[in-house]
Each structure stands twice: as structure tokens, then as C-alpha cells.
Design a protein around this motif. Structure first.
Motif, PDB file in Angstrom:
ATOM      1  N   TRP A  15      -7.296   2.715  -0.749  1.00 37.40           N
ATOM      2  CA  TRP A  15      -7.335   4.103  -0.288  1.00 37.40           C
ATOM      3  C   TRP A  15      -8.788   4.528  -0.241  1.00 37.40           C
ATOM      4  O   TRP A  15      -9.504   4.389  -1.237  1.00 37.40           O
ATOM      5  N   ASP A  60       3.438   7.259   3.544  1.00 37.20           N
ATOM      6  CA  ASP A  60       4.152   7.468   2.277  1.00 37.20           C
ATOM      7  C   ASP A  60       4.370   6.144   1.547  1.00 37.20           C
ATOM      8  O   ASP A  60       4.217   6.050   0.325  1.00 37.20           O
ATOM      9  N   SER A 112      -3.111  12.757  -1.022  1.00 36.99           N
ATOM     10  CA  SER A 112      -2.600  11.658  -1.847  1.00 36.99           C
ATOM     11  C   SER A 112      -2.763  12.052  -3.308  1.00 36.99           C
ATOM     12  O   SER A 112      -3.421  13.044  -3.610  1.00 36.99           O
ATOM     13  N   ILE A 127       1.138   4.929  -0.009  1.00 37.99           N
ATOM     14  CA  ILE A 127       0.817   5.682  -1.229  1.00 37.99           C
ATOM     15  C   ILE A 127       1.697   5.207  -2.385  1.00 37.99           C
ATOM     16  O   ILE A 127       1.229   5.003  -3.513  1.00 37.99           O
TER      17      ILE A 127
END
Ligand SMILES: [Zn+2]
Length: 476
Positions: free
Chosen positions: A190, A124, A204, A127
Motif C-alpha cells: 500500500w 476492498d 484505508s 485492503i
């Protein structure tokens, strides 16, 4: 002398000033293992250097809070799990367990926290950081759906490694085709899911995928230690691109200086060559233990060279390490004998114990100076030579022996190389002293009781013409 360290960022020896000098509390972040295989002795060289650093700071009165991450998702772990045909978490669990056993064997203090990259809490955070970077124009999603850091927008990129941006080559950690990215040096934050990832992936705002390796450390470091860290360590291999990327990501999000002091440990060579499986000179801790060496011998061998100098690991070097520790063991044994209530030779009480304070400043002063272990150990062996000579000449009394034993206790809280097998624990020493008192008072019953008490604890009291001797009971 004040503490000073060589800061990779400035390439200079700098006096150490913690972020908050009043609290004397220091935060350290150390890059931990990628759990796709058992760690090799080169990895442990770095972890032992970090352990020495922490223990010395603690000796100097600092309270250290250390975080070491566990990388349990990246290209290598995913490939390993796929080849083994097991889920990722099952594949990494075994190597995590071995890692903790190995650091225990090497007497490396456990970090306060070992965050794992796959923990949802940190996913988390990753992200969240990537979203911030995109909103600031520091990151972008490419055609391949992966998100990349835009290094051209971060002017300090390359400062840690002292690299010129125009000289950047591909980082090797990015697997997607280069034309997807704006700049060859842009690194993945990512990675969009692809077939090879199998079950591994997280939802995501961009695409199902997984984090890049660099963002894992930025997220775990800032989540646990805040926006600014006193000391960040790793091996020289980590400087570029990993730590360079950590700075760009963290500072790109917070706008604050991420790390005050960057400390990096040099390479470990084996027989003068880079360790590699194809050369047959690649050793895990288990390989060295199998040859009959102990954890403390390996610790000593990996610790004895200054952390910024390359260390050449050889089997002759392991033998030397064993001999050096043998000299320390013999010396301590002699000191313990001399420190018993009897005097060795003529009494010159205090004549040598005054050396204690000087010794402390010489040994600890060497470590204050960018952890100069070679100088610290040089002083130790010089001391052993001198005090042994004094004991040979009977110019050594119990007070001096005690002073050196006390000195050693402090020094070894950093070195951690005592032979704990033969060390007499304090409570046993106390019983032995009480028994000696009882014998002086001719209280034979008490003396026998204490002998039994020692025996149940696995120690034997023998009465010799030189007084009482305490040894480990055979078979205990
Ligand atoms: Zn890292």
C-alpha cells in the motif's frame, strides 16, 4: 501422450494434472496490460501464447476459465493522466478500448473476466489481504506511512525466480527511500498518498493511498478463482519481482499453494535487439498494421516460435509469415476443390484418409509437449508438401481431401490462422451441395432458386466442366 508443461517454479517439464481431474475444469490467471499506452508486439506475443495454451487445452477437452486483469492504477497510469491533464479513469479508458480491439484483430479469445484494479470490490479485497498480512507479521507500516511486505518472514521468497535473498537488488517498483524499509527487497503493498497522486487514492486503515502493483493481481486472482489456481502465465519479465510477490502475498494470506503451474513466455526481440523507443524499433500492433499486414499475419508471425525461445521480429519475418499463410490458403483451396463431388484422377478411396488419425496425433501430440508449435507447424508444412504432390500425381480422391479438411478444421481451432475472407461458411456449402443435387436431378428451377439464394448471401455459383465452383461474388 499426456500434456506436459515447463513449470518455471520447478524448472522442469511436468506432466499436467489439473487441481480437480474429475471436473476437467481449469482455472488460468494471466497478467494483463497496464493501460497507460497502446500494448506493443512483445506484449502480444505473450497474449498469443496464452491464447494458444487455452485453445489447445479446450481442444483436449478441458473447460477453461480464464481471468486477465487490467492494471488501471500504478505509477505509469497516474503519471500519464497527470501529464495529459485528465482524470485517471478517462486516461485509461481509451487504452482499454484499444486493447480490446487489438486482441480481436489478433483473434485472441477474450478471457472470461477482465477485472480492473480500480474496481472498489478488488480494492476492498486488497485492503483485506494487507490487513491479514500485517496481523501475521508478514507486513508492516514504515515511517513513510506505506505498508511493505516483510520478505525475511516468508522463507519461500525467491523460489520462483531461483534467487538467493542475499543477492536481492532493489525491485525498481518501489519509489520511496530505502531506509524506510527493513530490507531492500521489501515491496510496497500500500503506497501512502503523495502530491503526485493528485485525485487518485482510497481510504484505508493505514493512510489514504493506493495499492502496489503486485497486490492487485493477488487480490483479483484469489477473488475470482479462489485460493489455488491451476495455471498462471505471464512474460519472463513478470517472474521477478511481480510473480514472486504474488506468491508471497497469496500464500501468506491463505497458507495454501497458490499456483500449480507457472508458464512464462520468452522475450521478443526486434532485429536482434531489445525493443526500445530510443532505438526506433518499438512497435505497437497499429504500427505493424499500418505497414499493410493483417491481424492473422501478425498472429502467425508472433506464434510460430516456441514460447520459451526468444522470438526475433523482423520485416523479412513478416514477409515469410505472409508466404507461409499463402501456402496454407492455396493448399486449402486445392483440397476444397478436390473435396467437391468430383474425383481428382483415379480413385483410391480411403488410401490417404487413414492418415487423418495419425495426423491428429502428430500435430496435437506436438502441442501436448509443452506447446511445441514449431514441431506442429513443421508437421503441417510437411503434410502440405506431401498432399500437394499426391494431388499433382492425381493420386488423391474426394474422401482424402475431406479427411484433411476435417483435420484442418480441428487444427485451426487452435491456430486460428484461416483466411476467413475466402472461407466458405457451412450454410453456404450446404446450399451449394443442394444445388448440385438439383442439377443432377435436372431440376433446373430449383437449381436457379438456389443460385439466387447463394447470390443474396454474397456467393456465386459457376458451372464449369469440372462441376460447380463457389466463389465470393464480386463486390459482395
Ligand atoms: Zn500480475
Amino acid at each position: 501422450m499426456a500434456l506436459r508443461f515447463f513449470n518455471t517454479y520447478s524448472r522442469e517439464l511436468e506432466e499436467f494434472e489439473p487441481r480437480d481431474p474429475k471436473r476437467r475444469k481449469i482455472d488460468i490467471y494471466t497478467c494483463g496490460p497496464t493501460v497507460y499506452s497502446r500494448a506493443h508486439i512483445g506484449n502480444f506475443r505473450a497474449y498469443i501464447f496464452e491464447d494458444l495454451l487455452q485453445r489447445h487445452l479446450e481442444l483436449r477437452g478441458y473447460k477453461v476459465h480464464r481471468v486477465m486483469n487490467i492494471t488501471d492504477v500504478d505509477d505509469k497510469t497516474i503519471r500519464g493522466a497527470r501529464e495529459a491533464g485528465v482524470p485517471l479513469s478517462e486516461f485509461t479508458a481509451g487504452f482499454k478500448k484499444t486493447f480490446f480491439e487489438d486482441i480481436e484483430t489478433l483473434r485472441i479469445k477474450r478471457a472470461d473476466e477482465f477485472p480492473a484494479a480500480t474496481d472498489q470490490r478488488y480494492i476492498d479485497k486488497m485492503i483485506e489481504m494487507i490487513s491479514t498480512l500485517i496481523s501475521r507479521g508478514l507486513a508492516y507500516q514504515a515511517e513513510d506511512k506505506s505498508v511493505y511486505f516483510r520478505i525475511n518472514k516468508f522463507p519461500d521468497y525467491g523460489k520462483l525466480a531461483h534467487f538467493d535473498l542475499t543477492q536481492l537488488q532493489s525491485t525498481g517498483r518501489v519509489k520511496h527511500d530505502e531506509y524506510d524499509k527493513e530490507h531492500i527487497g521489501d515491496f510496497a503493498l500500500w503506497k501512502a498518498w503523495d502530491e503526485e497522486d493528485g485525485e487518485v487514492g482510497w481510504e484505508s486503515p493505514w493512510e489514504r493511498g493506493r495499492p502496489g502493483w503486485h497486490i492487485e493481481c493477488s487480490a483479483m486472482a484469489t477473488a475470482l478463482l479462489g485460493d489455488q489456481i491451476d495455471i498462471h502465465c505471464g512474460g519472463v519479465d513478470n517472474i521477478f519481482p511481480h510473480h514472486e510477490a504474488e506468491i508471497a502475498q497469496s500464500e501468506g494470506c491463505t497458507g495454501k499453494k497458490f499456483v500449480r503451474y507457472w508458464l512464462h513466455c520468452a522475450h521478443l526481440l526486434v532485429d536482434g535487439q531489445k525493443m526500445s523507443k530510443s532505438l526506433g524499433n518499438f512497435y505497437t500492433l497499429g504500427d505493424v498494421l499500418e505497414k499493410g499486414y493483417t491481424g492473422r499475419e501478425i498472429r502467425y508471425a508472433l506464434m510460430r516460435v516456441h514460447y520459451r525461445a526468444p522470438l526475433n521480429f523482423t520485416w523479412d519475418g513478416m514477409k515469410e509469415a505472409r508466404e507461409s499463410l499463402g501456402r496454407i490458403d492455396d493448399w486449402l483451396e486445392r483440397l476444397r476443390e478436390a473435396a467437391g463431388d468430383k474425383m481428382v484422377g483415379t480413385t483410391r478411396r480411403g488410401a490417404r484418409s487413414a492418415q487423418g488419425a495419425d495426423a491428429t496425433s502428430q500435430f496435437e501430440g506436438a502441442l501436448d509437449d509443452d506447446l511445441n508449435i514449431s514441431a506442429a507447424l513443421g508437421f503441417l508444412f510437411e503434410t502440405i508438401r506431401e498432399t500437394n504432390r499426391a494431388m499433382d500425381r492425381n493420386e488423391f480422391d474426394a474422401a482424402s481431401a475431406n479427411a484433411w479438411l476435417n483435420w484442418w478444421e480441428r487444427a485451426d481451432s487452435v491456430l486460428m490462422i484461416s483466411d476467413s475472407e475466402n472461407e466458405i461458411p457451412p450454410e453456404v456449402l450446404k446450399l451449394a451441395k443442394a444445388r448440385e443435387q438439383a442439377r443432377l436431378a435436372k431440376d433446373w428451377r430449383k437449381s436457379d432458386e438456389l443460385r439466387d439464394e447463394l447470390s443474396t448471401r454474397g456467393w456465386e455459383a459457376r458451372d464449369t466442366k469440372d462441376g460447380q465452383k463457389i466463389t465470393r461474388r464480386a463486390g459482395a
